[in-house]
Design a protein around this motif. Structure first.
Motif, PDB file in Angstrom:
ATOM      1  N   TYR A  65       0.703  -1.129  -0.036  1.00 29.48           N
ATOM      2  CA  TYR A  65      -0.064  -0.009   0.047  1.00 29.48           C
ATOM      3  C   TYR A  65       0.911   1.260   0.036  1.00 29.48           C
ATOM      4  O   TYR A  65       0.623   2.211  -0.823  1.00 29.48           O
ATOM      5  CB  TYR A  65      -0.878  -0.005   1.217  1.00 29.48           C
ATOM      6  N   LEU A  66       1.919   1.283   0.781  1.00 33.06           N
ATOM      7  CA  LEU A  66       2.791   2.439   0.745  1.00 33.06           C
ATOM      8  C   LEU A  66       3.562   2.627  -0.559  1.00 33.06           C
ATOM      9  O   LEU A  66       3.454   3.915  -0.954  1.00 33.06           O
ATOM     10  CB  LEU A  66       3.737   2.569   1.944  1.00 33.06           C
ATOM     11  N   PRO A  67       3.815   1.847  -1.447  1.00 35.08           N
ATOM     12  CA  PRO A  67       4.467   1.993  -2.384  1.00 35.08           C
ATOM     13  C   PRO A  67       3.576   2.407  -3.627  1.00 35.08           C
ATOM     14  O   PRO A  67       4.004   2.964  -4.711  1.00 35.08           O
ATOM     15  CB  PRO A  67       4.850   0.523  -2.815  1.00 35.08           C
ATOM     16  N   LEU A  68       2.368   2.396  -3.533  1.00 32.98           N
ATOM     17  CA  LEU A  68       1.416   3.108  -4.350  1.00 32.98           C
ATOM     18  C   LEU A  68       1.533   4.485  -4.291  1.00 32.98           C
ATOM     19  O   LEU A  68       1.389   5.005  -5.542  1.00 32.98           O
ATOM     20  CB  LEU A  68      -0.233   2.847  -4.012  1.00 32.98           C
ATOM     21  N   ALA A  69       2.123   5.081  -3.447  1.00 31.95           N
ATOM     22  CA  ALA A  69       2.299   6.561  -3.446  1.00 31.95           C
ATOM     23  C   ALA A  69       3.440   6.644  -4.705  1.00 31.95           C
ATOM     24  O   ALA A  69       3.298   8.014  -5.119  1.00 31.95           O
ATOM     25  CB  ALA A  69       2.870   7.108  -2.186  1.00 31.95           C
ATOM     26  N   GLY A  70       4.339   5.867  -4.864  1.00 31.63           N
ATOM     27  CA  GLY A  70       5.371   6.212  -6.132  1.00 31.63           C
ATOM     28  C   GLY A  70       4.740   6.129  -7.290  1.00 31.63           C
ATOM     29  O   GLY A  70       5.533   6.443  -8.464  1.00 31.63           O
ATOM     30  N   ASN A  71       3.646   5.828  -7.454  1.00 32.31           N
ATOM     31  CA  ASN A  71       2.915   6.004  -8.819  1.00 32.31           C
ATOM     32  C   ASN A  71       2.908   7.289  -9.287  1.00 32.31           C
ATOM     33  O   ASN A  71       2.670   7.614 -10.453  1.00 32.31           O
ATOM     34  CB  ASN A  71       1.369   5.278  -8.905  1.00 32.31           C
ATOM     35  N   VAL A  72       3.095   8.219  -8.646  1.00 30.92           N
ATOM     36  CA  VAL A  72       3.084   9.717  -8.998  1.00 30.92           C
ATOM     37  C   VAL A  72       4.293   9.912  -9.962  1.00 30.92           C
ATOM     38  O   VAL A  72       4.306  11.129 -10.757  1.00 30.92           O
ATOM     39  CB  VAL A  72       3.317  10.749  -7.813  1.00 30.92           C
ATOM     40  N   MET A 303       8.557   6.287 -17.627  1.00 32.96           N
ATOM     41  CA  MET A 303       8.019   5.588 -18.641  1.00 32.96           C
ATOM     42  C   MET A 303       7.706   4.062 -18.024  1.00 32.96           C
ATOM     43  O   MET A 303       6.836   3.343 -18.125  1.00 32.96           O
ATOM     44  CB  MET A 303       8.795   5.501 -19.692  1.00 32.96           C
ATOM     45  N   SER A 304       8.627   3.835 -17.248  1.00 35.90           N
ATOM     46  CA  SER A 304       8.597   2.279 -16.463  1.00 35.90           C
ATOM     47  C   SER A 304       7.211   2.347 -15.477  1.00 35.90           C
ATOM     48  O   SER A 304       6.680   1.270 -15.376  1.00 35.90           O
ATOM     49  CB  SER A 304       9.757   1.845 -16.020  1.00 35.90           C
ATOM     50  N   THR A 305       7.361   3.471 -14.867  1.00 40.40           N
ATOM     51  CA  THR A 305       6.447   3.529 -13.682  1.00 40.40           C
ATOM     52  C   THR A 305       4.856   3.616 -14.612  1.00 40.40           C
ATOM     53  O   THR A 305       3.740   3.078 -13.915  1.00 40.40           O
ATOM     54  CB  THR A 305       6.354   4.844 -12.950  1.00 40.40           C
ATOM     55  N   ALA A 306       4.704   4.209 -15.566  1.00 37.22           N
ATOM     56  CA  ALA A 306       3.490   4.469 -16.312  1.00 37.22           C
ATOM     57  C   ALA A 306       3.063   3.180 -16.944  1.00 37.22           C
ATOM     58  O   ALA A 306       2.001   2.642 -16.928  1.00 37.22           O
ATOM     59  CB  ALA A 306       3.981   5.346 -17.670  1.00 37.22           C
ATOM     60  N   ALA A 307       4.095   2.158 -17.366  1.00 32.29           N
ATOM     61  CA  ALA A 307       3.914   0.986 -17.740  1.00 32.29           C
ATOM     62  C   ALA A 307       3.289   0.046 -16.554  1.00 32.29           C
ATOM     63  O   ALA A 307       2.279  -0.872 -16.745  1.00 32.29           O
ATOM     64  CB  ALA A 307       5.115   0.307 -18.376  1.00 32.29           C
ATOM     65  N   GLY A 308       3.828   0.073 -15.476  1.00 35.52           N
ATOM     66  CA  GLY A 308       3.383  -0.696 -14.204  1.00 35.52           C
ATOM     67  C   GLY A 308       2.199  -0.234 -13.763  1.00 35.52           C
ATOM     68  O   GLY A 308       1.318  -1.044 -13.398  1.00 35.52           O
ATOM     69  N   LEU A 309       1.802   1.071 -13.893  1.00 36.42           N
ATOM     70  CA  LEU A 309       0.599   1.726 -13.497  1.00 36.42           C
ATOM     71  C   LEU A 309      -0.780   0.966 -14.280  1.00 36.42           C
ATOM     72  O   LEU A 309      -1.676   0.857 -14.133  1.00 36.42           O
ATOM     73  CB  LEU A 309       0.422   3.314 -13.493  1.00 36.42           C
ATOM     74  N   MET A 310      -0.324   1.238 -15.736  1.00 32.85           N
ATOM     75  CA  MET A 310      -1.294   0.695 -16.731  1.00 32.85           C
ATOM     76  C   MET A 310      -1.482  -0.908 -16.450  1.00 32.85           C
ATOM     77  O   MET A 310      -2.786  -1.484 -16.704  1.00 32.85           O
ATOM     78  CB  MET A 310      -0.776   0.963 -18.203  1.00 32.85           C
ATOM     79  N   LYS A 311      -0.468  -1.516 -16.120  1.00 34.95           N
ATOM     80  CA  LYS A 311      -0.516  -2.898 -15.803  1.00 34.95           C
ATOM     81  C   LYS A 311      -1.824  -3.313 -14.635  1.00 34.95           C
ATOM     82  O   LYS A 311      -2.524  -4.148 -14.668  1.00 34.95           O
ATOM     83  CB  LYS A 311       0.729  -3.548 -15.782  1.00 34.95           C
ATOM     84  N   GLY A 312      -1.328  -2.520 -13.648  1.00 33.32           N
ATOM     85  CA  GLY A 312      -2.250  -2.558 -12.522  1.00 33.32           C
ATOM     86  C   GLY A 312      -3.976  -2.212 -12.671  1.00 33.32           C
ATOM     87  O   GLY A 312      -4.662  -2.730 -12.427  1.00 33.32           O
ATOM     88  N   VAL A 313      -4.163  -1.152 -13.475  1.00 35.16           N
ATOM     89  CA  VAL A 313      -5.375  -0.560 -13.759  1.00 35.16           C
ATOM     90  C   VAL A 313      -6.013  -1.516 -14.776  1.00 35.16           C
ATOM     91  O   VAL A 313      -7.255  -1.971 -14.482  1.00 35.16           O
ATOM     92  CB  VAL A 313      -5.236   0.805 -14.642  1.00 35.16           C
ATOM     93  N   ILE A 314      -5.312  -2.192 -15.897  1.00 34.65           N
ATOM     94  CA  ILE A 314      -5.870  -3.239 -16.654  1.00 34.65           C
ATOM     95  C   ILE A 314      -6.277  -4.541 -15.830  1.00 34.65           C
ATOM     96  O   ILE A 314      -7.434  -5.240 -15.770  1.00 34.65           O
ATOM     97  CB  ILE A 314      -5.260  -3.555 -17.617  1.00 34.65           C
TER      98      ILE A 314
END
Length: 336
Positions: A65-72, A303-314
């Protein structure tokens, strides 16, 4: 002529109503008082249970849960020496650059292909193994086989890949044996064309036995009277499996399938990265390895964080859709 004796019918004796019972105003007040205890009383009452759950809660809070803040970082031109606050905000530029990169779509394609193969070959394997184990009459033989098929789960992927290399590599035992009989299969461990089937076979060998635990528990909860009735009606073992066992474990199958669909873009980072150099990135690059090499190795954090965020959302969207579909078929799914 005397009348026939008539048996007396006793009327139910009314029970005295307890003025302090649950239906009385005083009883309702007592019930509410028991339910609405102060928080400090409930914490003191359940302190042993809370202390027991604390390590697990801390694990999920600290590492999930705390690492979710890194999606910024996905919306920043992140520089480690500047930090979150001073790194410039770029909006959706990282997502635009990600979607226009061919390597990203190659990683998505490989991930979806591996997932489809594993859904067809790996997901049904524990179900089939559980049905076979359940059909064994001898409990000693069943426990022995269960112990054998559970053991590979506790091996690391380094050991598993090394074992497959000793068997299917260029100088492996199976490869050498087939070559002596005139069959040349080449080096399976370095063949990009068979890589996706290879990692699926490795996953089946390693985790198929472990995956049977849940299905065996679900099969054990089925009423044995149904099997006895079906056998008396002349149903063979195949019909009993089709009409009793599979419907009995269907909710468990659907729940695990929903969870697997939510994790559809994760196909095993450690397993693939150990074999990536042998077959090349064109055949083995998946979402997880893409994020690792572009983020950690190349330093393209945004860019890598954007890829990880898209993966989680999908994955989250797939869980919601699959759970909704399970409700349409009358199943409970993961949640109501």
């Amino acid at each position: 002529m005397a009348d026939a004796p008539v048996s007396a019918v006793r009327s139910p004796v009314p029970q005295p109503r307890d003025p302090d019972g649950a239906d009385s105003p005083a009883g309702k007040k007592c019930t509410k008082a028991r339910i609405r205890q102060p928080l400090r009383h409930r914490l003191r009452r359940d302190r042993a249970l809370l202390l027991f759950c604390l390590p697990g809660v801390l694990y999920f809070v600290l590492f999930f849960y705390l690492p979710l803040a890194g999606n910024v970082i996905a919306f920043q031109d992140y520089q480690p020496f500047l930090g979150f606050k001073q790194s410039p905000f770029v909006g959706l530029a990282n997502f635009t650059a990600l979607l226009s990169e061919p390597e990203f779509w190659s990683a998505v394609s490989n991930t979806l292909q591996i997932t489809a193969i594993q859904l067809l070959l790996f997901f049904p394997a524990p179900i089939a193994l559980a049905l076979l184990l359940n059909s064994l009459i001898s409990e000693k033989i069943k426990r022995f086989i269960q112990t054998i098929v559970y053991l590979p789960h506790f091996l690391s992927w380094v050991v598993v890949v090394a074992m497959f290399k000793q068997v299917l590599g260029g100088a492996g035992s199976v490869t050498t044996l087939l070559m002596e009989h005139g069959v040349n299969i080449g080096n399976v461990m370095t063949d990009p064309g068979t890589f996706k089937l290879l990692i699926t076979a490795q996953a089946v060998w390693k985790d198929c036995g472990w995956g049977t635990i849940i299905f065996l528990a679900a099969i054990a909860s089925i009423d044995m009277g149904q099997y006895e009735s079906a056998a008396m009606d002349g149903a063979g073992w195949l019909r009993r499996i089709w009409h009793i066992t599979l419907p009995g474990i269907r909710p468990v199958i659907l729940m695990l399938l929903i969870l697997r669909l939510g994790d559809i873009l994760s196909v095993g980072f450690e397993q693939i990265i150990l074999q990536r150099d042998a077959v090349g990135p064109d055949a083995s690059e998946v979402m997880d390895t893409y994020v690792y090499f572009h983020g950690v190795i190349d330093g393209d954090w945004g860019m890598s964080t954007a890829a990880g965020l898209m993966k989680g959302v999908i994955g989250f969207a797939l869980i919601l859709a699959a759970n909704k579909l399970a409700h349409r078929f009358g199943e409970q799914g993961v949640y109501r």
